[in-house]
Scaffold this active site. Structure first.
Site, PDB file in Angstrom:
ATOM      1  N   ASP A  20       0.690  -1.308  -0.330  1.00 28.77           N
ATOM      2  CA  ASP A  20      -0.635   0.128   0.248  1.00 28.77           C
ATOM      3  C   ASP A  20       0.912   1.485  -0.005  1.00 28.77           C
ATOM      4  O   ASP A  20       0.629   2.239  -0.871  1.00 28.77           O
ATOM      5  CB  ASP A  20      -0.931  -0.176   0.762  1.00 28.77           C
ATOM      6  CG  ASP A  20      -2.217  -1.557   1.241  1.00 28.77           C
ATOM      7  OD1 ASP A  20      -1.616  -2.197   0.244  1.00 28.77           O
ATOM      8  OD2 ASP A  20      -2.710  -1.428   2.076  1.00 28.77           O
ATOM      9  N   GLU A  80       3.251  -9.002  11.568  1.00 30.21           N
ATOM     10  CA  GLU A  80       2.863  -8.825  10.352  1.00 30.21           C
ATOM     11  C   GLU A  80       4.313  -8.922   9.254  1.00 30.21           C
ATOM     12  O   GLU A  80       3.979  -8.932   8.322  1.00 30.21           O
ATOM     13  CB  GLU A  80       1.577  -7.698  10.018  1.00 30.21           C
ATOM     14  CG  GLU A  80       1.779  -7.773   8.561  1.00 30.21           C
ATOM     15  CD  GLU A  80       0.314  -5.768   8.843  1.00 30.21           C
ATOM     16  OE1 GLU A  80      -0.165  -6.295  10.111  1.00 30.21           O
ATOM     17  OE2 GLU A  80      -0.243  -5.278   7.982  1.00 30.21           O
TER      18      GLU A  80
HETATM   19  C1  DGY Z   1      -5.228  -2.474   4.689  1.00 30.70           C
HETATM   20  O1  DGY Z   1      -7.181  -2.193   5.400  1.00 30.70           O
HETATM   21  O2  DGY Z   1      -4.688  -2.296   5.475  1.00 30.70           O
HETATM   22  C2  DGY Z   1      -5.660  -3.037   3.162  1.00 30.70           C
HETATM   23  O3  DGY Z   1      -3.999  -3.875   2.796  1.00 30.70           O
HETATM   24  C3  DGY Z   1      -5.957  -2.766   2.237  1.00 30.70           C
HETATM   25  O4  DGY Z   1      -6.936  -3.638   1.152  1.00 30.70           O
END
Ligand code: DGY
Length: 429
Positions: free
Chosen positions: A165, A400
């Site tokens: 992201d 994560e």
């Molecule tokens: C989040 O919510 O951080 C996800 O990466 C979006 O898909």
């Protein structure tokens, strides 16, 4: 800790996140079904519960759109405090939305590769016959609805489609996006995870602004390709797609299905990949800004993903490994940064040790790079990376992502794909 007890712990994480219908990537932070998470979760599950692994894939495919898109998130019927929720996406206004609520964008297409890995280890011809048409439909959509220029390379229209992201490779594209009127929204992603480990506000506002643009256009693919303020050809996404096309082809052959269409995609993409992405001076693969018509010169770990797809020549692979992966200024380990592979080169000005995709080590990236190194016969290096990755999980649990300086954990706890890949990386090796 013995390998067996680590595997037992990984199985417990996958069981903990199993809702019976799908597996959550993380118990609180990600309470729905994410596309590439789910593929990796199925791979982990296949080592000890093949029927459950197959059920995971079926459940993901239940969210497929009529035009073939496999969405980034399938919400199923699970209420949650996750934002953005189905009410925000409003996919029901699209002509091709499925019955089950989903997002209106896709994610890196790992699924065909995972199905092939599972089938090669434990033949499952009936399951293959069942899921093959859906996989083919998705790949066809990627090579048509997302092909902006006849190169066969798939475009992404939102950074969430890259799975990475807030990677600094997208920052330059964001500079050209000016959210005029933002819809009202309340972030949910900093409820369970420290804001310092999540995307910055500026980036997050653009994530939301883009969704607003898409929903106003009812998710019509041709319109989004034409009008999305964010349009990129992503090295990571296209390397994964190329590898998945190869794997889809192998599935077609084993099912005695025609493979000419897939051969066509493979040939077209191979003939454009280097011209589009390879910067010979830097000896790096760079992503491409389609609107501006130029490469984005930011050094992130995506540059190693073509190895996973077998795309670089032996010489390019050598340059990637010797000049970058092992270079202590960039990705190589040193006294201050003791783990690898950071998701962004350490000498990029935007590098941040604990913030999401700005720098931390992610197990998925290490697994993809591990497989790439093996493909190019860098076996000792691959094993060193495997040991470091397992060591991170042993030291800090199934997190994560990890701070590469000291190996401490960040983001969600009990993270499913870290557990799934721990099993994949340790079983029978
Ligand atoms: C989040 O919510 O951080 C996800 O990466 C979006 O898909």
């Amino acid at each position: 800790m013995t390998t067996n007890s680590l595997i037992d712990q990984a199985i417990s994480v996958l069981r903990l996140n199993d809702t019976g219908v799908f597996t959550k990537p993380g118990p609180h932070q990600y309470p729905h079904q994410w596309n590439w998470d789910s593929a990796l979760i199925a791979l982990g599950l296949s080592h000890f519960d093949l029927p459950r692994a197959q059920a995971e894939i079926r459940s993901l495919l239940s969210g497929q759109w009529q035009d073939g898109m496999l969405p980034s998130v399938v919400y199923h019927a699970a209420p949650s405090d996750y934002f953005p929720n189905p009410q925000f996406w409003q996919i029901e206004n699209s002509a091709s939305a499925p019955r089950v609520p989903t997002t209106g964008i896709t994610q890196p297409p790992l699924l065909a590769t995972i199905v092939r890995l599972m089938h090669d280890r434990q033949p499952m011809p009936e399951f293959l016959r069942e899921v093959y048409p859906a996989l083919l439909h998705w790949h066809r959509w990627l090579h048509t609805a997302r092909d902006a220029d006849g190169t066969g390379l798939a475009c992404i229209i939102h950074p969430w489609e890259s799975g990475t992201d807030d990677s600094p490779r997208w920052l330059h594209l964001f500079e050209a996006i000016h959210p005029e009127a933002l819809p009202e929204f309340q972030r949910g992603d900093t409820r369970y995870v420290a804001a310092t480990e999540r995307p910055n506000r500026t980036e997050y506002e653009r994530f939301i602004y883009l969704i607003d643009v898409f929903r106003k256009r009812n998710y019509a693919p041709a319109e989004l390709l034409q009008h999305s303020p964010f349009l990129a050809q992503d090295v990571l996404f296209n390397a994964i797609l190329f590898r998945a096309d190869e794997d889809l082809r192998a599935l077609a052959v084993s099912l005695q299905e025609p493979a000419e269409e897939i051969d066509g995609w493979l040939q077209t993409v191979r003939s454009h990949f280097d011209a589009r992405f390879w910067d010979a001076d830097a000896a790096l693969y760079y992503d491409y800004d389609v609107r501006a018509g130029k490469r984005i010169p930011v050094n992130t770990a995506s540059t190693f993903l073509p190895l996973f797809a077998g795309l670089p020549s032996e010489e390019q692979a050598r340059q990637l490994v010797e000049q970058h992966l092992l270079n202590p200024m960039e990705y190589g380990r040193d006294e201050d940064v003791r783990h690898w592979v950071t998701t962004t080169a350490k000498n990029e000005p935007t590098w941040e040790a604990r913030r999401y995709w700005r720098g931390p080590v992610w197990v998925i990236m290490n697994w993809l790079i591990f497989e790439g190194l093996r493909r190019y016969r860098y076996d000792d290096l691959a094993q060193a990376l495997r040991r470091d990755t397992v060591g991170l999980i042993e030291g800090a649990g199934f997190r994560e992502y990890y701070d590469a300086r000291d190996g401490s954990g960040c983001g969600s706890t009990d993270f499913s794909w870290s557990a799934a890949l721990l099993i994949e990386l340790t079983k029978d090796r």
